[in-house]
Motif scaffolding. Structure first.
Motif, mmCIF file in Angstrom:
data_model
loop_
_atom_site.group_PDB
_atom_site.id
_atom_site.type_symbol
_atom_site.label_atom_id
_atom_site.label_comp_id
_atom_site.label_asym_id
_atom_site.label_seq_id
_atom_site.Cartn_x
_atom_site.Cartn_y
_atom_site.Cartn_z
ATOM 1 N N GLU A 1 48.796 -20.275 34.280
ATOM 2 C CA GLU A 1 48.875 -21.341 33.273
ATOM 3 C C GLU A 1 47.472 -21.778 32.857
ATOM 4 O OE1 GLU A 1 51.549 -22.634 31.894
ATOM 5 O OE2 GLU A 1 53.032 -21.529 33.073
ATOM 6 N N TYR A 2 47.254 -21.814 31.525
ATOM 7 C CA TYR A 2 45.949 -22.202 31.011
ATOM 8 C C TYR A 2 46.117 -22.924 29.685
ATOM 9 C CZ TYR A 2 41.220 -21.892 29.042
ATOM 10 O OH TYR A 2 40.008 -22.196 28.478
ATOM 11 N N ASP A 3 45.413 -24.026 29.536
ATOM 12 C CA ASP A 3 45.403 -24.805 28.301
ATOM 13 C C ASP A 3 43.963 -25.246 28.077
ATOM 14 O OD1 ASP A 3 45.559 -26.693 26.271
ATOM 15 O OD2 ASP A 3 47.360 -27.663 27.059
ATOM 16 N N ARG A 4 43.355 -24.805 26.973
ATOM 17 C CA ARG A 4 41.946 -25.119 26.727
ATOM 18 C C ARG A 4 41.708 -26.616 26.567
ATOM 19 N NH1 ARG A 4 39.737 -26.113 21.836
ATOM 20 N NH2 ARG A 4 37.836 -25.040 22.505
ATOM 21 N N ASN A 5 42.761 -27.380 26.327
ATOM 22 C CA ASN A 5 42.627 -28.827 26.201
ATOM 23 C C ASN A 5 42.814 -29.561 27.520
ATOM 24 O OD1 ASN A 5 42.199 -28.944 23.300
ATOM 25 N ND2 ASN A 5 44.336 -28.292 23.108
ATOM 26 N N LYS A 6 43.006 -28.799 28.611
ATOM 27 C CA LYS A 6 43.050 -29.365 29.952
ATOM 28 C C LYS A 6 41.733 -29.053 30.660
ATOM 29 C CE LYS A 6 47.479 -30.546 29.773
ATOM 30 N NZ LYS A 6 47.955 -31.945 29.828
ATOM 31 N N PHE B 1 33.394 -10.390 53.150
ATOM 32 C CA PHE B 1 32.313 -10.626 52.189
ATOM 33 C C PHE B 1 32.715 -10.100 50.825
ATOM 34 C CE2 PHE B 1 28.223 -9.891 50.126
ATOM 35 C CZ PHE B 1 27.554 -11.064 50.417
ATOM 36 N N HIS B 2 32.695 -10.982 49.799
ATOM 37 C CA HIS B 2 33.110 -10.667 48.429
ATOM 38 C C HIS B 2 31.925 -10.706 47.469
ATOM 39 C CE1 HIS B 2 37.646 -11.284 48.500
ATOM 40 N NE2 HIS B 2 37.311 -11.804 49.661
ATOM 41 N N TYR B 3 32.030 -9.901 46.430
ATOM 42 C CA TYR B 3 31.164 -10.005 45.248
ATOM 43 C C TYR B 3 32.069 -10.261 44.042
ATOM 44 C CZ TYR B 3 28.776 -8.434 41.032
ATOM 45 O OH TYR B 3 28.286 -8.354 39.756
ATOM 46 N N LEU B 4 31.774 -11.324 43.292
ATOM 47 C CA LEU B 4 32.620 -11.752 42.173
ATOM 48 C C LEU B 4 31.919 -11.524 40.843
ATOM 49 C CD1 LEU B 4 35.166 -13.304 41.069
ATOM 50 C CD2 LEU B 4 33.803 -15.399 41.337
ATOM 51 N N TYR B 5 32.603 -10.798 39.937
ATOM 52 C CA TYR B 5 32.116 -10.619 38.564
ATOM 53 C C TYR B 5 33.213 -11.044 37.599
ATOM 54 C CZ TYR B 5 30.246 -8.621 34.301
ATOM 55 O OH TYR B 5 29.772 -8.467 33.023
ATOM 56 N N SER B 6 32.890 -11.958 36.697
ATOM 57 C CA SER B 6 33.857 -12.493 35.742
ATOM 58 C C SER B 6 33.568 -11.991 34.340
ATOM 59 C CB SER B 6 33.808 -14.030 35.752
ATOM 60 O OG SER B 6 34.136 -14.544 37.025
ATOM 61 N N PHE B 7 34.631 -11.691 33.581
ATOM 62 C CA PHE B 7 34.506 -11.295 32.188
ATOM 63 C C PHE B 7 34.610 -12.535 31.285
ATOM 64 C CE2 PHE B 7 35.770 -7.501 34.456
ATOM 65 C CZ PHE B 7 34.941 -6.537 33.905
ATOM 66 N N LYS B 8 34.516 -12.329 29.984
ATOM 67 C CA LYS B 8 34.436 -13.446 29.048
ATOM 68 C C LYS B 8 35.785 -14.141 28.858
ATOM 69 C CE LYS B 8 30.519 -11.778 26.310
ATOM 70 N NZ LYS B 8 30.039 -11.391 24.960
ATOM 71 N N ASN B 9 35.698 -15.439 28.658
ATOM 72 C CA ASN B 9 36.839 -16.252 28.243
ATOM 73 C C ASN B 9 36.697 -16.475 26.731
ATOM 74 O OD1 ASN B 9 38.802 -18.148 27.729
ATOM 75 N ND2 ASN B 9 38.166 -19.576 29.318
ATOM 76 N N SER B 10 37.605 -15.869 25.953
ATOM 77 C CA SER B 10 37.499 -15.952 24.493
ATOM 78 C C SER B 10 38.175 -17.193 23.920
ATOM 79 C CB SER B 10 38.112 -14.699 23.849
ATOM 80 O OG SER B 10 39.472 -14.564 24.235
ATOM 81 N N ASP B 11 38.748 -18.024 24.772
ATOM 82 C CA ASP B 11 39.343 -19.296 24.337
ATOM 83 C C ASP B 11 38.882 -20.391 25.286
ATOM 84 O OD1 ASP B 11 40.894 -21.069 22.873
ATOM 85 O OD2 ASP B 11 42.703 -20.679 24.065
ATOM 86 N N PRO B 12 37.585 -20.698 25.276
ATOM 87 C CA PRO B 12 37.024 -21.596 26.286
ATOM 88 C C PRO B 12 37.454 -23.045 26.104
ATOM 89 C CG PRO B 12 35.354 -21.021 24.676
ATOM 90 C CD PRO B 12 36.544 -20.179 24.361
ATOM 91 N N SER B 13 37.205 -23.815 27.132
ATOM 92 C CA SER B 13 37.577 -25.227 27.150
ATOM 93 C C SER B 13 36.952 -26.000 25.991
ATOM 94 C CB SER B 13 37.133 -25.851 28.476
ATOM 95 O OG SER B 13 37.194 -27.258 28.421
ATOM 96 N N TYR B 14 37.677 -27.016 25.555
ATOM 97 C CA TYR B 14 37.172 -27.919 24.520
ATOM 98 C C TYR B 14 35.865 -28.582 24.949
ATOM 99 C CZ TYR B 14 38.514 -31.946 27.331
ATOM 100 O OH TYR B 14 38.603 -32.874 28.340
ATOM 101 N N ALA B 15 35.616 -28.656 26.271
ATOM 102 C CA ALA B 15 34.417 -29.326 26.766
ATOM 103 C C ALA B 15 33.140 -28.666 26.281
ATOM 104 C CB ALA B 15 34.441 -29.358 28.294
ATOM 105 N N PHE B 16 33.201 -27.371 25.923
ATOM 106 C CA PHE B 16 32.024 -26.667 25.447
ATOM 107 C C PHE B 16 31.805 -26.839 23.948
ATOM 108 C CE2 PHE B 16 32.935 -24.406 29.387
ATOM 109 C CZ PHE B 16 31.667 -24.280 29.936
#
Length: 310
Positions: free
Chosen positions: A160-165, A196-211
């Motif tokens: 669940e994801y809502d850019r306004n949350k 031991f983990h290595y984390l790589y994240s890809f782009k969020n094309s619908d980012p939060s309103y905070a940005f």
């Protein structure tokens, strides 16, 4: 495996700046004792995790409380995990696969402003899938001495994801989180484990309103680990210490440009116990108290975990 709730993007009130906790859900303390191997050989495993997390404050880049009247967070989450260790061999190892699905059943956020600054939602988290290689244990005169596993975990943006949350169970972007886990027996009763983990994240094309009006964001790369050591008081009961550590090692990017001051870090330690009803059924209980927290919630978590081998 995580911060179970993806505390993805928090809007701040100070000088119009967007405070955000950018990293996706990762395994912070979900696994602990005897982590390098599966307890009962090939076949299907079902695991259920129940976790309660409470934070008395949300911290900024200096480890200080965010500039809000309140910044308290409380959530409860369950994680269902299915694992399969096959009979397919690769040298001295077996092939398998893990699948995990979190569910945030309760999410309470208190900003002291009746949610005018921070808004949250509960619901399904991101699905995690990982093929793994489970190596055979290295045996000694009195039993196993060392066992290890490699897994290539992929986090899918199914939650669940809502850019306004400001706080969402899902991250809305793909990420890779491969890991190595190992357990070493100092004696037949005393072991130490690390993952031991290595984390790589890809782009969020619908980012939060905070940005604001931006096209994309991309969380920085991070390293994180779980560690534990325990002693068998009886053949059924083991007790010890468990902990986790996370450090973001590159900056978050907004529209391809680095943004300083957003790197996350935390470590935690606490007591734990494991009770084995049989070789096929095991119950874990773990507590964690967080330290040196930057750009993250600052709190504690308690969880129970049940493992069953079919």
């Amino acid at each position: 495996m995580k911060r179970i709730c993806s505390l993805a993007l928090l809007a701040g009130l100070t000088a119009g700046q967007a405070y955000a906790y950018d990293l996706p859900t990762v395994n912070l303390g979900l696994t602990s004792f005897l982590d390098g191997g599966l307890p009962a050989g090939p076949g299907w495993y079902a695991q259920e995790y129940l976790q309660n997390y409470s934070a008395s404050q949300l911290n900024d880049q200096n480890g200080d409380k965010l500039g809000l009247p309140k910044s308290k967070l409380h959530y409860q989450v369950s994680v269902t995990q299915l694992s399969y260790l096959s009979q397919q061999r690769l040298g001295n190892a077996s092939l398998g696969i893990n699948m995990l699905l979190p569910w945030v059943s309760r999410m309470d956020m208190d900003d002291g402003l009746n949610h005018a600054a921070l808004k949250s939602q509960s619901g399904m988290g991101d699905l995690m899938v990982g093929p793994f290689i489970q190596f055979d244990p290295v045996m000694g005169d009195n039993g196993p001495r060392f066992v290890q596993r490699l897994e290539f975990q992929v986090n899918l943006p199914t939650g669940e994801y809502d850019r306004n949350k400001d706080i969402n169970p899902g991250s809305n972007f793909w990420s890779l989180d491969p890991y190595w886990a190992g357990t070493y027996w100092f004696t037949p009763k005393w072991t130490a484990s690390v993952r031991f983990h290595y984390l790589y994240s890809f782009k969020n094309s619908d980012p939060s309103y905070a940005f604001g009006d931006v096209g994309s964001t991309q969380a920085g790369q991070a390293l994180h680990a779980n560690f534990a050591s325990e002693y068998a008081l009886t053949p059924q009961l083991r007790v010890g210490l468990n902990g986790y550590w996370l450090k973001q090692i590159t900056d978050t990017q907004v529209d391809g440009k680095d943004v300083e001051g957003r790197r996350e870090q935390v470590w935690a330690i606490g007591p734990g116990a494991m009770y084995s009803f049989s070789q096929d059924d095991h119950l874990f209980a773990n507590a964690y108290f967080e330290q040196d927290v930057k750009n993250r919630p600052d709190g504690s978590r308690v969880q129970v975990r049940f493992v069953h081998h079919f």
